[in-house]
Design a protein around this motif. Structure first.
Motif, PDB file in Angstrom:
ATOM      1  N   ILE A 209       0.922  -0.976  -0.006  1.00  0.00           N
ATOM      2  CA  ILE A 209       0.189   0.119  -0.164  1.00  0.00           C
ATOM      3  C   ILE A 209       1.017   1.302  -0.050  1.00  0.00           C
ATOM      4  O   ILE A 209       1.837   1.767   1.350  1.00  0.00           O
ATOM      5  CB  ILE A 209      -0.996   0.105   1.323  1.00  0.00           C
ATOM      6  N   LEU A 237      -4.655   7.124 -10.541  1.00  0.00           N
ATOM      7  CA  LEU A 237      -4.057   6.350 -10.283  1.00  0.00           C
ATOM      8  C   LEU A 237      -4.583   4.814 -10.295  1.00  0.00           C
ATOM      9  O   LEU A 237      -3.581   3.974 -10.413  1.00  0.00           O
ATOM     10  CB  LEU A 237      -4.297   6.399  -8.633  1.00  0.00           C
ATOM     11  N   MET A 238      -6.254   4.435 -10.358  1.00  0.00           N
ATOM     12  CA  MET A 238      -6.298   2.936 -11.149  1.00  0.00           C
ATOM     13  C   MET A 238      -5.799   2.973 -12.810  1.00  0.00           C
ATOM     14  O   MET A 238      -5.834   1.811 -12.377  1.00  0.00           O
ATOM     15  CB  MET A 238      -7.670   2.776 -11.142  1.00  0.00           C
ATOM     16  N   THR A 242      -0.568  -1.875 -11.306  1.00  0.00           N
ATOM     17  CA  THR A 242      -1.075  -2.563 -10.433  1.00  0.00           C
ATOM     18  C   THR A 242      -1.634  -2.348  -9.596  1.00  0.00           C
ATOM     19  O   THR A 242      -2.244  -3.202  -8.418  1.00  0.00           O
ATOM     20  CB  THR A 242       0.840  -3.004  -9.848  1.00  0.00           C
ATOM     21  N   VAL A 243      -2.518  -1.340  -9.427  1.00  0.00           N
ATOM     22  CA  VAL A 243      -3.425  -0.648  -8.666  1.00  0.00           C
ATOM     23  C   VAL A 243      -4.683  -2.108  -8.933  1.00  0.00           C
ATOM     24  O   VAL A 243      -5.306  -1.223  -9.590  1.00  0.00           O
ATOM     25  CB  VAL A 243      -3.927   0.967  -8.421  1.00  0.00           C
ATOM     26  N   LYS A 244      -5.031  -1.923  -7.132  1.00  0.00           N
ATOM     27  CA  LYS A 244      -6.245  -2.116  -7.000  1.00  0.00           C
ATOM     28  C   LYS A 244      -7.642  -2.014  -6.933  1.00  0.00           C
ATOM     29  O   LYS A 244      -8.472  -2.292  -6.607  1.00  0.00           O
ATOM     30  CB  LYS A 244      -5.966  -4.215  -7.229  1.00  0.00           C
ATOM     31  N   VAL A 246      -8.457   2.287  -3.876  1.00  0.00           N
ATOM     32  CA  VAL A 246      -7.722   3.401  -4.038  1.00  0.00           C
ATOM     33  C   VAL A 246      -8.820   4.170  -2.729  1.00  0.00           C
ATOM     34  O   VAL A 246      -9.852   3.820  -3.237  1.00  0.00           O
ATOM     35  CB  VAL A 246      -7.778   4.310  -4.912  1.00  0.00           C
ATOM     36  N   ARG A 292      -4.598   6.212  -0.611  1.00  0.00           N
ATOM     37  CA  ARG A 292      -4.112   5.375  -0.301  1.00  0.00           C
ATOM     38  C   ARG A 292      -4.487   4.709  -1.119  1.00  0.00           C
ATOM     39  O   ARG A 292      -5.630   4.468  -1.949  1.00  0.00           O
ATOM     40  CB  ARG A 292      -4.342   4.807   1.231  1.00  0.00           C
ATOM     41  N   VAL A 293      -3.147   3.872  -1.947  1.00  0.00           N
ATOM     42  CA  VAL A 293      -3.279   2.891  -3.245  1.00  0.00           C
ATOM     43  C   VAL A 293      -3.037   1.656  -3.401  1.00  0.00           C
ATOM     44  O   VAL A 293      -2.263   1.984  -2.538  1.00  0.00           O
ATOM     45  CB  VAL A 293      -2.829   3.348  -4.527  1.00  0.00           C
ATOM     46  N   CYS A 295      -2.200  -1.767  -4.436  1.00  0.00           N
ATOM     47  CA  CYS A 295      -0.997  -2.488  -5.316  1.00  0.00           C
ATOM     48  C   CYS A 295      -1.144  -4.233  -5.120  1.00  0.00           C
ATOM     49  O   CYS A 295      -0.580  -4.767  -4.139  1.00  0.00           O
ATOM     50  CB  CYS A 295       0.553  -1.914  -5.143  1.00  0.00           C
ATOM     51  N   ILE A 331       6.760   2.424  -7.535  1.00  0.00           N
ATOM     52  CA  ILE A 331       5.391   2.346  -8.785  1.00  0.00           C
ATOM     53  C   ILE A 331       5.114   3.757  -7.442  1.00  0.00           C
ATOM     54  O   ILE A 331       4.781   4.520  -7.941  1.00  0.00           O
ATOM     55  CB  ILE A 331       3.925   1.287  -7.689  1.00  0.00           C
ATOM     56  N   CYS A 335       2.980   6.887  -8.998  1.00  0.00           N
ATOM     57  CA  CYS A 335       1.768   7.582  -8.182  1.00  0.00           C
ATOM     58  C   CYS A 335       1.533   9.007  -8.253  1.00  0.00           C
ATOM     59  O   CYS A 335       0.633   9.833  -8.010  1.00  0.00           O
ATOM     60  CB  CYS A 335       1.735   6.946  -6.242  1.00  0.00           C
TER      61      CYS A 335
END
Length: 355
Positions: A209, A237-238, A242-244, A246, A292-293, A295, A331, A335
């Motif tokens: 994260i 961000l999405m 890799t980002v699943k 947010v 926050r994302v 990953c 990453i 971001c």
């Protein structure tokens, strides 16, 4: 609008593939008269490039950026800025056995279903290498945001289930992130590194994260309905492969709150809390924007996995080659770049609203 372009006034188009001759970005809408050099962009790219971290891919790419247009005598001209990053260490032969086999967790299958063909060399356009172009473009976007007094800072808050000791995001400074994971908690960072070493020996990978904080953002940015600031930030961000997930502000925890807990009271001196994460009704409130994302783990693992080939026949696959064990820390600057791009666009759009 093209799926390779983001922004309305400050527009970024990225191009190129992992194993192509080069990749890059075209930036349209950058104001004239801003100081810009290749060194400024390079400093940010160096934080993302492969081969520099213990658990990163050993692929040795210098990621040297070239400014092809839009800058004259060290100043932006207001015309499109073209940035070029050449690929110099691509080993396409290592991917030949994947020509007709879909890698689990990658975009192989979905790209094939969409286009009827795919570039199997390192994932082609779906490769994380595409993010180098985003980082280069983000460095240009930062000229706009920093001129407005905005700072963007991203850092690691969790990796492989190991979390930092939480404090106020506003107290974290870039100088506290001088470690290989860009983590503000040295003790947690040490445990994260141990976990990475353990998982690499197992032939597996880890997720994590990243938290992003925006400081100095003025109130009033964002549109009231379809281009809300939180929607545009989340979408940007999405768009990182890799980002699943947010979160903005308190995120999913608001579902367990009372209204009296989730509301941010106002006083003559300003907001008394920031559960909203700096955005209300899609418009910035002037408070810190906190995001926050989540990953996902790198899909390329040496452990055997079940899959199919292009004819639909079942098979198993073990992926070798040069791969990261975790997208963190590479990453983190990606971001920051996506947030810078969205903020630059909205800052320029706001000029049409306010005198």
């Amino acid at each position: 609008m093209s799926g390779n372009t983001i922004g309305r006034v400050f527009r970024i188009t990225t191009w190129g593939e992992s194993h192509g001759a080069a990749l890059g970005a075209v930036i349209d809408g950058c104001p004239p008269g801003l100081s810009l050099s290749q060194g400024q962009i390079q400093a940010v790219l160096d934080r993302r490039k492969p081969g520099g971290q213990r658990f990163a891919s050993p692929r040795q790419e210098a990621d040297r950026v070239e400014i092809l247009s839009g800058v004259f005598e060290g100043k932006t001209t207001g015309t499109p800025i073209a940035l070029l990053i050449r690929n110099r260490d691509a080993d396409s032969g290592a991917y030949e056995h994947l020509r007709s086999v879909f890698r689990p967790g990658h975009g192989d299958y979905t790209y094939y279903r969409k286009y009827g063909l795919r570039d199997h060399r390192g994932g082609g356009r779906a490769s994380g290498r595409e993010t180098a172009a985003r980082v280069a473009a983000g460095a240009v976007a930062s000229l706009v945001t920093e001129a407005a007094g905005i700072q963007v800072l991203a850092y690691t808050v969790a990796l492989g289930g190991i979390c930092i000791s939480r404090g106020s995001p506003g107290r974290i400074r870039r100088e506290s992130l001088e470690n290989s994971l860009y983590c503000p908690d040295p003790e947690a960072a040490a445990r994260m590194l141990d976990r990475l070493a353990e998982v690499r020996q197992q032939g597996d990978t880890l997720g994590g994260i990243v938290e992003i904080v925006v400081r100095g953002c003025p109130a009033g940015l964002g549109e009231p309905v379809f281009d809300k600031m939180d929607a545009d930030l989340a979408g940007a961000l999405m768009s990182i492969g890799t980002v699943k997930g947010v979160e903005i502000g308190a995120g999913f925890s608001v579902a367990d709150m009372l209204g009296s807990e989730s509301n941010d009271p106002l006083s003559p001196g300003g907001f008394l809390s920031n559960t909203s994460g700096g955005i209300l009704a899609g418009i910035t409130s002037g408070e810190e924007i906190v995001m926050r994302v989540a990953c996902k783990p790198i899909p390329s693992i040496s452990r055997s996995q079940q899959t199919i080939d292009a004819e639909g026949h079942p098979t198993t696959l073990s992926i070798g080659g040069r791969h990261d064990v975790c997208v963190i820390p590479r990453i983190v600057p990606v971001c920051e770049a996506m947030v810078q791009i969205v903020l630059a666009d909205h800052l320029l759009r706001q000029k049409a609203v306010t005198p």
